[in-house]
Design an enzyme around this catalytic site. Sequence first.
Site, PDB file in Angstrom:
ATOM      1  N   ASP A 131       0.830  -1.215   0.000  1.00  0.00           N
ATOM      2  CA  ASP A 131       0.000   0.000   0.000  1.00  0.00           C
ATOM      3  C   ASP A 131       0.864   1.266   0.000  1.00  0.00           C
ATOM      4  O   ASP A 131       1.962   1.288   0.560  1.00  0.00           O
ATOM      5  CB  ASP A 131      -0.913  -0.013   1.237  1.00  0.00           C
ATOM      6  CG  ASP A 131      -2.068   0.970   1.100  1.00  0.00           C
ATOM      7  OD1 ASP A 131      -2.357   1.414  -0.026  1.00  0.00           O
ATOM      8  OD2 ASP A 131      -2.680   1.296   2.136  1.00  0.00           O
ATOM      9  N   ASN A 187     -11.084  -2.539  -5.213  1.00  0.00           N
ATOM     10  CA  ASN A 187     -10.322  -1.607  -6.061  1.00  0.00           C
ATOM     11  C   ASN A 187     -11.021  -1.320  -7.400  1.00  0.00           C
ATOM     12  O   ASN A 187     -10.642  -0.394  -8.118  1.00  0.00           O
ATOM     13  CB  ASN A 187      -8.898  -2.127  -6.314  1.00  0.00           C
ATOM     14  CG  ASN A 187      -7.982  -2.005  -5.104  1.00  0.00           C
ATOM     15  OD1 ASN A 187      -7.087  -2.820  -4.897  1.00  0.00           O
ATOM     16  ND2 ASN A 187      -8.198  -0.977  -4.284  1.00  0.00           N
TER      17      ASN A 187
HETATM   18  C1  IPE Z   1      -5.375  -2.645  -0.078  1.00  0.00           C
HETATM   19  O1  IPE Z   1      -5.056  -1.327  -0.334  1.00  0.00           O
HETATM   20  C2  IPE Z   1      -5.424  -3.417  -1.367  1.00  0.00           C
HETATM   21  C3  IPE Z   1      -4.140  -3.641  -2.026  1.00  0.00           C
HETATM   22  C4  IPE Z   1      -2.976  -3.314  -1.543  1.00  0.00           C
HETATM   23  C5  IPE Z   1      -4.216  -4.294  -3.309  1.00  0.00           C
HETATM   24  P1  IPE Z   1      -6.182  -0.201  -0.487  1.00  0.00           P
HETATM   25  O2  IPE Z   1      -5.454   1.092  -0.666  1.00  0.00           O
HETATM   26  O3  IPE Z   1      -7.126  -0.597  -1.550  1.00  0.00           O
HETATM   27  O4  IPE Z   1      -6.920  -0.296   0.914  1.00  0.00           O
HETATM   28  P2  IPE Z   1      -7.737   0.793   1.724  1.00  0.00           P
HETATM   29  O5  IPE Z   1      -8.802   1.307   0.797  1.00  0.00           O
HETATM   30  O6  IPE Z   1      -6.784   1.869   2.127  1.00  0.00           O
HETATM   31  O7  IPE Z   1      -8.272   0.048   2.899  1.00  0.00           O
HETATM   32  C1  IPE Z   2      -1.486   0.363  -3.416  1.00  0.00           C
HETATM   33  O1  IPE Z   2      -1.318   1.729  -3.502  1.00  0.00           O
HETATM   34  C2  IPE Z   2      -1.829  -0.254  -4.751  1.00  0.00           C
HETATM   35  C3  IPE Z   2      -3.215  -0.728  -4.846  1.00  0.00           C
HETATM   36  C4  IPE Z   2      -4.111  -0.718  -3.914  1.00  0.00           C
HETATM   37  C5  IPE Z   2      -3.636  -1.240  -6.143  1.00  0.00           C
HETATM   38  P1  IPE Z   2      -2.544   2.744  -3.478  1.00  0.00           P
HETATM   39  O2  IPE Z   2      -2.933   3.038  -4.887  1.00  0.00           O
HETATM   40  O3  IPE Z   2      -3.613   2.261  -2.611  1.00  0.00           O
HETATM   41  O4  IPE Z   2      -1.850   4.027  -2.848  1.00  0.00           O
HETATM   42  P2  IPE Z   2      -2.427   4.988  -1.725  1.00  0.00           P
HETATM   43  O5  IPE Z   2      -2.885   4.118  -0.594  1.00  0.00           O
HETATM   44  O6  IPE Z   2      -3.561   5.739  -2.344  1.00  0.00           O
HETATM   45  O7  IPE Z   2      -1.288   5.864  -1.353  1.00  0.00           O
HETATM   46 MG    MG Z   3      -4.050   2.442  -0.618  1.00  0.00          MG
END
Ligand code: IPE
Ligand code: IPE
Ligand code: MG
Length: 250
Positions: free
Chosen positions: A23, A71
């Site tokens: 993340d 997602n």
């Molecule tokens: C969790 O990250 C899912 C992945 C790393 C693929 P998210 O960024 O989607 O999670 P939330 O929304 O912060 O809980």
């Molecule tokens: C993790 O990074 C990747 C996925 C969840 C696909 P994010 O895209 O969630 O990045 P943040 O949490 O918005 O910084």
């Molecule tokens: Mg995230």
Amino acid sequence: MFAGGPSDEAAARPLRHVAIIMDGNGRWAKERGVPRLEGHQQGVEAARRAVETARDLGLSHITLYSFSTENWNRPDWEVRHLMGLLRRFFEEDLAKLAEEGVRVRILGDRRTLPDGLGKLVEDAEARTRQNTGQTLQIAFNYGGRDEIVRAAAKLARQAAGGELDPEAIDEAALTGALDTSDAPDPDLVIRTSGEQRISNFLLWQAAYAEFVFLDCYWPDFGREEFLDAVDQYRRRERRYGGRREAEEAG
Ligand code: IPE
Ligand code: IPE
Ligand code: MG
């Protein structure tokens, strides 16, 4: 079991399977004033490093959370980009991984993946099925609740078809119907980016996992950060509902 010397301790804290919630790609990009997609791109590099480090650590399994069932709620362009990254991963990395003896498994609902991606997933698994080295599980279009629902439906179909006695459904039966059927439960779950939540990841399997939350954003996760998380894990005491090691004698 926890009675004595260092070998007993090591046995209580085996490290076979590390699962990672990758993340913070978006925030990494924002802090640098670069497009969000650049964050995801660098995230793929970090994933490659993590697989290498996992191998050096002698882990039998590593699981990477790449795309959750939630997602899909992101803008179309970002979803398409994330799908494209998985496609490119298969095109660019699979041959090398296959050669190195890595077995690739995809966790998640593959029936709803777009054009051709489901087929790539099937091919990647078929191509590496016989490998006996490390297992790399990629959670893509994955949600822990969705996985449990699909497993329950599978058991229900078997029961309705007369292949399975409903009275025989136990934890092992449900475990065996999950996408992770042949993997050990994760010993350690790592989440980067400072968030401290599970976000629908391995809900069943992480029942007794240790959790390590790191502040760094995923694109900055390298060997050092991985070893730091493992070091934190090594200092934990896993109890599984039992008693403290020190009390065990009395
Ligand atoms: C969790 O990250 C899912 C992945 C790393 C693929 P998210 O960024 O989607 O999670 P939330 O929304 O912060 O809980
Ligand atoms: C993790 O990074 C990747 C996925 C969840 C696909 P994010 O895209 O969630 O990045 P943040 O949490 O918005 O910084
Ligand atoms: Mg995230």
